[in-house]
Design an enzyme around this catalytic site. Sequence first.
Site: not given
Length: 273
Positions: A177, A208, A210-213
């Site tokens: 990402k 942002t 928790g974007t990855g989760c």
Amino acid sequence: MTKIVTALTIAGTDPTGGAGIQADLKTFQEREVYGMSVVTSVVAQNTLGVKAVEHLPIDFIDQQLQAVFTDIEPSAIKTGMISTIEMMELIASYVKKHPDIPYIIDPVMVATSGDALMNEESRRVIRELLVPLATIVTPNVPEAEILVDFKISDLSDLEKAAQTIVKDLGAKAAVVKGGHLAGKAVDVLYVDGNVHYLEADRFETKHTHGTGCTFSAAISAELAKGKSIVEATALAKDFITDAIQYPLNLGLGSGPTNHWGHRLKELPNKKED
Ligand SMILES: Nc1ncnc2c1ncn2[C@@H]1O[C@H](COP(=O)(O)OP(=O)(O)O)[C@@H](O)[C@H]1O
Ligand SMILES: Cc1ncc(COP(=O)(O)O)c(N)n1
């Protein structure tokens, strides 16, 4: 009777609801997948950062996994924060017993706030034990740098990292990402010998957390439905872009994304609210 699609997240918690298990379950629900969760660590955190972490006893994590697997089989398994080597070994044993269930690794190592969520030795074990079992691995730039052991500063490095995770570390696919790089929000997917760019506008926002989760949970939900890796990552990219695009403006720090953002896209003038 229609088969209900299910997904299991094995991860840590966020009592403010933006990251970890809570973000995963909200995402599964929005993607119309029945969500299940096994808690690895309870984390006292909020939009400002991590205050304390309590790892659950390994036997108790095993009991939770048994409770799920002996009753409702997941159509996809996702791991997020799994901090210790014994947690990784336990999870590997379940994943190996279910080779047909897609396994998605979000290699959570550092929170957006900069707090470490995994120690050095565990980083080695996730790379050697779990990554080779993965259908897809979804690192951000700092996590990919740790996995591949070189610096990532532009698109061609993202591409090289995604290829390394597949060719050298043994995952089936990787999406690295670019959220932490400048310019457009471009992620690079490598699967079946091909590179794909997932491109979206970058929004100027501090929300942002928790974007990855959320992104990896959306991939998991779509793989659970039987979508291909290329389709699942494209749908997940749209989902996370909408979750960032329609911020909730909650919290004193880096706030959570909006898990129902994709529903607002259909409404006129929503962005101006
Ligand atoms: N400001 C932003 N605008 C649009 N998309 C973003 C932004 N920040 C991150 N993304 C996207 O959100 C997803 C998660 O990426 P990232 O924030 O790098 O992950 P992590 O939360 O693991 O650090 C990626 O698809 C990334 O491109
Ligand atoms: C329990 C838990 N898991 C993961 C993250 C990472 O969050 P992000 O998606 O912002 O990198 C987090 N803050 N807490």
